[in-house]
Design a protein around this motif. Structure first.
Motif, short mmCIF file in Angstrom:
data_model
loop_
_atom_site.label_atom_id
_atom_site.label_comp_id
_atom_site.label_asym_id
_atom_site.label_seq_id
_atom_site.Cartn_x
_atom_site.Cartn_y
_atom_site.Cartn_z
N SER A 316 43.88 2.46 78.47
CA SER A 316 43.45 1.14 77.99
C SER A 316 43.99 0.96 76.57
O SER A 316 43.92 1.87 75.77
CB SER A 316 41.92 1.07 77.97
OG SER A 316 41.51 -0.05 77.23
N CYS A 317 44.53 -0.22 76.30
CA CYS A 317 45.14 -0.38 74.96
C CYS A 317 44.07 -0.50 73.90
O CYS A 317 44.32 -0.25 72.73
CB CYS A 317 46.08 -1.58 74.94
SG CYS A 317 45.27 -3.17 74.77
N GLY A 318 42.88 -0.92 74.30
CA GLY A 318 41.78 -0.96 73.33
C GLY A 318 41.54 -2.31 72.70
O GLY A 318 40.69 -2.46 71.86
N GLN A 319 42.31 -3.34 73.09
CA GLN A 319 42.08 -4.62 72.41
C GLN A 319 40.93 -5.41 73.01
O GLN A 319 40.12 -5.96 72.29
CB GLN A 319 43.35 -5.45 72.28
CG GLN A 319 43.92 -5.98 73.58
CD GLN A 319 44.98 -7.07 73.35
OE1 GLN A 319 44.89 -7.83 72.41
NE2 GLN A 319 45.97 -7.14 74.21
N ARG A 324 38.26 -1.93 77.26
CA ARG A 324 38.05 -0.79 76.34
C ARG A 324 36.70 -0.13 76.59
O ARG A 324 36.61 1.08 76.79
CB ARG A 324 38.14 -1.28 74.89
CG ARG A 324 37.94 -0.19 73.85
CD ARG A 324 37.88 -0.77 72.44
NE ARG A 324 36.72 -1.63 72.25
CZ ARG A 324 36.78 -2.91 71.89
NH1 ARG A 324 37.95 -3.48 71.70
NH2 ARG A 324 35.67 -3.62 71.75
N ILE B 51 40.58 -11.54 72.42
CA ILE B 51 40.32 -10.16 72.78
C ILE B 51 38.85 -9.80 72.98
O ILE B 51 38.57 -8.84 73.66
CB ILE B 51 40.94 -9.17 71.77
CG1 ILE B 51 40.43 -9.41 70.36
CG2 ILE B 51 42.47 -9.28 71.80
CD1 ILE B 51 40.92 -8.35 69.37
N ARG B 157 39.04 -7.73 65.21
CA ARG B 157 40.31 -7.77 64.47
C ARG B 157 40.49 -9.00 63.60
O ARG B 157 41.60 -9.35 63.25
CB ARG B 157 41.50 -7.64 65.44
CG ARG B 157 41.47 -6.37 66.26
CD ARG B 157 42.80 -6.14 66.92
NE ARG B 157 42.74 -5.04 67.86
CZ ARG B 157 43.74 -4.69 68.64
NH1 ARG B 157 44.88 -5.36 68.58
NH2 ARG B 157 43.63 -3.69 69.48
N ARG B 177 44.01 4.30 70.35
CA ARG B 177 44.16 3.48 71.55
C ARG B 177 42.92 3.60 72.40
O ARG B 177 42.18 4.58 72.29
CB ARG B 177 45.38 4.01 72.31
CG ARG B 177 45.99 3.03 73.25
CD ARG B 177 47.27 3.56 73.83
NE ARG B 177 47.02 4.70 74.70
CZ ARG B 177 47.97 5.30 75.42
NH1 ARG B 177 49.20 4.88 75.35
NH2 ARG B 177 47.68 6.31 76.19
N GLY B 178 42.70 2.60 73.25
CA GLY B 178 41.58 2.65 74.18
C GLY B 178 40.27 2.86 73.45
O GLY B 178 40.02 2.26 72.40
N LYS B 179 39.43 3.74 73.98
CA LYS B 179 38.11 3.93 73.37
C LYS B 179 38.21 4.58 71.99
O LYS B 179 37.24 4.59 71.23
CB LYS B 179 37.24 4.79 74.29
CG LYS B 179 37.81 6.17 74.48
CD LYS B 179 36.85 7.11 75.16
CE LYS B 179 37.52 8.47 75.27
NZ LYS B 179 36.67 9.54 75.69
N THR B 181 40.10 3.45 69.71
CA THR B 181 40.56 2.44 68.76
C THR B 181 39.55 2.24 67.64
O THR B 181 38.36 2.14 67.87
CB THR B 181 40.75 1.07 69.48
OG1 THR B 181 41.52 1.28 70.65
CG2 THR B 181 41.45 0.07 68.58
#
Lengths: 385, 597
Positions: A316-319, A324, B51, B157, B177-179, B181
């Motif tokens: 998952s890219c996390g955005q 996420r 997002i 963000r 990335r992912g969790k 982040t």
């Protein structure tokens, strides 16, 4: 049902390109539309339509990008095409460039395929030397060149807008759509992005026409398709099959017995159980990605599920929130189940609700499909829970 | 953001027929029609991000929910913002965010002004079905004026986008990335180790308490309570135009007198106005500009033109990092805050017969970079730390609330003399273009002996919210001393936000700048949109604050800095002459190059 169109020897360059250039660009777009060719990356968007949007979009430049970021678990069919059908790929991209009015091609290659980069570049250099790429191809006043870019290892960069972000040097994350790449893609220019296999189908359609192409497949799923078949079977490998082939026929072909489950279309695809083996693999049935994974009755599907979920959580890219946090929460739960914990009904209900929310609210295909294996495996193999 | 054109189309939201403009999003139309759709990552100042997904709504014919913030309307679109699956999705997304939001509401600076808290309450989140981490996962970063508590971050963000889009500083970025982040800096650096300019715009955009200013209220209370200390406070011009917002008053209300009274009631011994040193800045900076022009035009000596203003500490940090080659163009004047600080512990101490060591100098600023500025090693020319503590507008509001005062019910009071006396020219320092306007009012008159040829002294071309504004003034018939300026067209430009400053700086660097004098304010709208101002912020809010500031200017009898009697007195009694020896010692400084990554 087994064919060899894609894996057959190539069409001769001069003849093929001359034939392509004998059409007006828009006529090629129409021909591809008529052929019913749909994107071979998994989502199955009609290729002709994509080209049409890009052809009609206004831009000082346009780009043709080949998505060679083959990262779906269990798929390795693009690797075979990249190695054995490089010519078809180059031809397909060149014709796409001609059809949409682009002079720039980019092959976005999976990081793990770096080892084939030299050979691929030698090939494009050779074609340039022979006048099939570069300036004024075959004296037809059409320029088209192809360059290579390497992915850095993220699965999500197979998603077309994340791929473009990555090409632009940014974090690999899906963009908002609209605008679609056909309108504003790489560097803001109209961009066609197709999978390796999609481009490799183009020469056949140019040579043999739309009708011949449609001879195989179903109404909404025309042509043949490569499948990477792996798992519990005697003869794993890459097979070219008619779209619409039944799961069981495929299992017979590769010598799979005592089959418990078939994962169709990658980690985010569908998990078929025995009762579903008579269903076809096509857009009318199980959507065909490139990947078929076979599990026999000795396999515990919760282990399989854990593997998939850990993959999605990692990739998952996390955005966006649902993907996420959702992949994380589902993975946590599956790990608990895999360790033998029994979740109560209330918890399972919450997780299924979460799965649904991920599907309908995630920003890109990754999050929208990441919960699929959880839902399918829970529904079809509850005894393993 | 897509621009809406005037082609109208019909859509339906929740069964209601509505008119929409081509190019509008579902959210735009909903807002205009008072249909509430929750948002978190959306912000009026920023590009669409799409997002957080909390604004997802049902659109007829679509299998998936569509995010209202970035889905353009199409003819005959049918939207439902309250279907069962929308409600379910919204609740789930809020629960997911809450499950990762670690921190006590009751001890959070953003308690009762937190967008996550508000949505959780609005949509009736009674329980979070996912387990929260039991312990904090991130250390609190507090080695700069900006405090970051990533445990409260919901990864919307907005901070990243404001830093990237509005400031083009790009100090913060998603990491991992992912969790995994989180929002951080390159190579895991802390903010003070990066190109961060401490403008605090990220704080103003943060929907939760993940980003806050470093608190100085405890130190200030301690000083006030210490009978041995004489605590002097100065308040910047932008505070009076925004403080009331912290007390639930709509933007645009001026509370100069109430603020002054509140400060006195809090126990400050003397309440001064930074507008006083704003006027002083104009005298010093105006003289500096004219001297530079003279050097360039008459002496033909090597002097850097255009000259840049130096009031905005975020801008100072920026030029040190990104355009150190242009530091010689920067006015050597300290900011009004620092001029004030230097004078309090010298001029004021002497005048009052106070031991400077017993003076605690506090400033109330709309700005977080001011905290950094006060701590600069350059800022001790009085022999002491010129400004001991800097409070933001938000911190002052907290102190007023802690003291149990109801700001809007307090009776007005006046600033103390002499450094509470100021002009309208000082007040407008709080808005973008204000320093330029004040400077032109004074410089023109200094040179020609006549008032500026603008109606009512309002120099409209430098006002407003366009990112960059330019103007020119042609000097005619100057007094003999300035005869070299006869017929000269003095060109000026104003930029607010650092992305706009960058455009002007690039021109200067390339030698293509047509200007003689450039005003730069780091924050959108100038100080009134500073990183220490009340939250929320938006273009509309900033416009109203600007109106308040210009109205205050309009109401004042004195509107030209050189007419400030207290400033004249300061020169007579203490400084001698503008740009003189004493001024250089106390009111001017130099800055140094910093790394640009």
């Amino acid at each position: 049902m087994q064919r060899s169109r894609l894996l057959s020897p190539i069409c001769e360059y001069t003849e093929l390109l001359n034939r392509a250039f004998s059409y007006q660009p828009q006529a090629i777009v129409e021909l591809i539309k008529d052929s019913g060719l749909r994107g071979r990356g998994g989502a199955g968007f009609p290729t002709g339509l994509k080209w049409d949007f890009t052809a009609k979009a206004e831009g000082k430049k346009k780009y043709v990008i080949c998505n060679a970021d083959e990262g779906e678990p269990g798929t390795f069919k693009d690797r075979v095409l990249l190695l054995e059908s490089t010519d078809k790929l180059i031809q397909g991209m060149t014709i796409a460039g001609y059809a949409v009015g682009s002079n720039y091609g980019i092959i976005y290659l999976r990081a793990e395929y770096k080892w084939m980069l030299n050979d691929l570049m030698n090939k494009t250099d050779e074609m340039k030397n022979r006048g099939y790429l570069g300036k004024n191809i075959l004296g037809k006043d059409f320029d088209f060149d192809i360059e290579f870019r390497l992915n850095a290892g993220a699965y999500v960069c197979g998603e077309e807008t994340a791929l473009i972000e990555s090409l632009e040097g940014k974090r690999g994350e899906a963009r908002n759509k609209p605008p679609y790449p056909a309108q504003e893609g790489y560097l803001g220019y109209p961009t066609v992005i197709n999978n390796v296999e999609t481009f490799c189908n183009v020469p056949y359609i140019i040579c043999h026409g739309a009708e011949e192409f449609k001879k195989f497949g179903t109404d909404k799923s025309c042509g043949t398709k490569l499948f990477s078949i792996s798992g519990d079977c005697e003869a794993p490998g890459v097979y070219e099959l008619d779209l619409g082939s039944k799961v069981q026929d495929m299992l017979d072909l590769v010598g799979s017995r005592n089959t418990k489950a078939v994962q169709i279309g990658g980690a985010g695809g569908a998990t078929a159980s025995e009762k579903d083996f008579d269903k076809p693999i096509c857009y009318e049935g199980y959507p065909p990605g490139g990947s078929i994974m076979i599990f026999n009755k000795s396999r515990n599907m919760v282990h399989v599920l854990r593997n998939f979920m850990e993959f999605f959580e990692e990739e998952s890219c996390g955005q966006c929130t649902p993907c996420r946090e959702g992949t994380k929460r589902l993975t946590d739960a599956v790990i608990r189940i895999d360790r033998g914990e029994k979740l109560n009904d209330e918890e399972m209900k919450t997780l299924l609700e979460l799965a649904e929310v991920m599907k309908i609210t995630s920003k890109c295909g990754l999050g929208q499909t990441a919960a699929n294996p959880f839902v399918y495996i829970y529904e079809n193999f509850r005894e393993d829970f | 953001m897509q621009t809406a054109t005037e082609t109208m189309l019909n859509i339906k939201i929740n069964g209601k027929e509505l008119q929409a403009k081509q190019g509008e999003t579902i959210l735009d139309v909903a807002k205009r029609n008072n249909i509430h759709i929750p948002t978190l990552c959306y912000h009026d100042d920023l590009c669409l991000s799409g997002i957080c997904r909390v604004c997802a709504v049902d659109v007829e014919g679509q299998r998936l929910l569509q995010t209202a913030c970035n889905t353009p309307v199409i003819p005959e679109m049918v939207v439902n913002t309250n279907s069962q699956r929308v409600r379910k999705a919204r609740k789930m997304i809020l629960e997911l965010l809450l499950s990762e939001h670690v921190g006590e509401c009751t001890t959070c600076k953003r308690n009762l002004n937190c967008e996550l808290q508000e949505l959780a309450s609005l949509y009736g989140i009674e329980e979070v079905r996912f387990k929260k981490p039991e312990e904090k996962r991130f250390p609190i970063e507090e080695n700069s004026p900006i405090v970051r508590d990533n445990d409260k971050c919901i990864l919307c963000r907005r901070c990243v986008r404001v830093c990237e889009e509005i400031q083009e500083v790009e100090a913060i970025t998603p990491v991992g990335r992912g969790k995994e982040t989180s929002i951080g800096c390159l190579y895991d650096l802390t903010l003070d180790e990066t190109v961060c300019v401490f403008c605090g715009q990220c704080i103003n955009r943060c929907p939760t308490g993940a980003l806050t200013e470093k608190d100085a209220t405890k130190d200030v209370w301690r000083a006030i309570e210490d009978p041995a200390k004489h605590v002097v406070v100065q308040t910047a011009p932008a505070i009076r135009a925004a403080l009331a917002e912290e007390f639930d008053v709509p933007p645009g209300e001026r509370v100069t007198g109430k603020m002054t009274a509140a400060l006195k009631m809090l126990g400050f011994d003397t309440v001064f106005d930074t507008d006083f040193t704003a006027d002083l800045t104009i005298i010093e900076e105006g003289t500096e500009l004219l001297t530079r022009l003279k050097k360039a035009l008459v002496d033909k000596s090597d002097v850097s033109i255009p000259m840049f203003t130096s009031c905005s500490p975020g801008w100072i940090n920026y030029i040190e990092h990104h355009y150190p080659d242009l530091l010689s163009n920067l006015s050597t004047c300290k900011s009004p805050q620092q001029m004030f600080g230097a004078l309090i512990k010298t001029y004021y101490a002497q005048k009052k017969g106070l031991d400077p060591d017993s003076i605690v100098s506090v400033s109330v600023m709309p700005c977080t970079a001011k905290k950094y500025e006060a701590d600069r090693p350059e800022m001790t020319d009085s022999g002491y730390k010129d400004v001991d503590y800097v409070l933001t507008t938000r911190e002052l509001a907290r102190m007023i609330k802690q003291a149990g005062l109801d700001l809007m019910e307090i009776e007005d009071a006046e600033f103390d003399a002499p450094m509470g006396i100021s002009t309208g020219a000082g007040v407008i320092f709080g808005a973008t273009g204000g320093v330029m306007e004040a400077a032109i009012r004074t410089a023109y008159e200094l040179v020609t002996g006549r008032e500026v040829p603008f109606e009512n002294l309002d120099i409209k071309p430098v006002r407003g919210m366009d990112g960059i504004r330019a103007a020119s003034v042609t000097i005619t018939d100057p007094s003999p001393e300035w005869s070299f300026l006869d017929g000269a067209e003095v060109k000026v430009a104003v930029a607010h936000t650092l992305s706009n400053a960058r455009k002007l700086m690039d021109e200067v660097r390339e030698g293509k700048s047509p200007y003689h004098f450039i005003e730069v304010m780091a924050c959108p709208g100038g100080c009134l949109g500073g990183g220490g101002q009340p939250i929320p912020t938006a273009p509309d809010i900033r416009k109203k604050r600007a109106q308040a500031i210009y109205t205050e200017d309009d109401c004042l009898a004195l509107r030209k800095s050189h007419e400030n009697p207290a400033v004249k007195q300061l020169y007579e009694e203490f400084l001698g002459e503008p740009n003189g020896h004493k001024s250089h010692e106390l009111l001017h400084t130099h800055y140094t190059e910093k790394s640009n990554w």
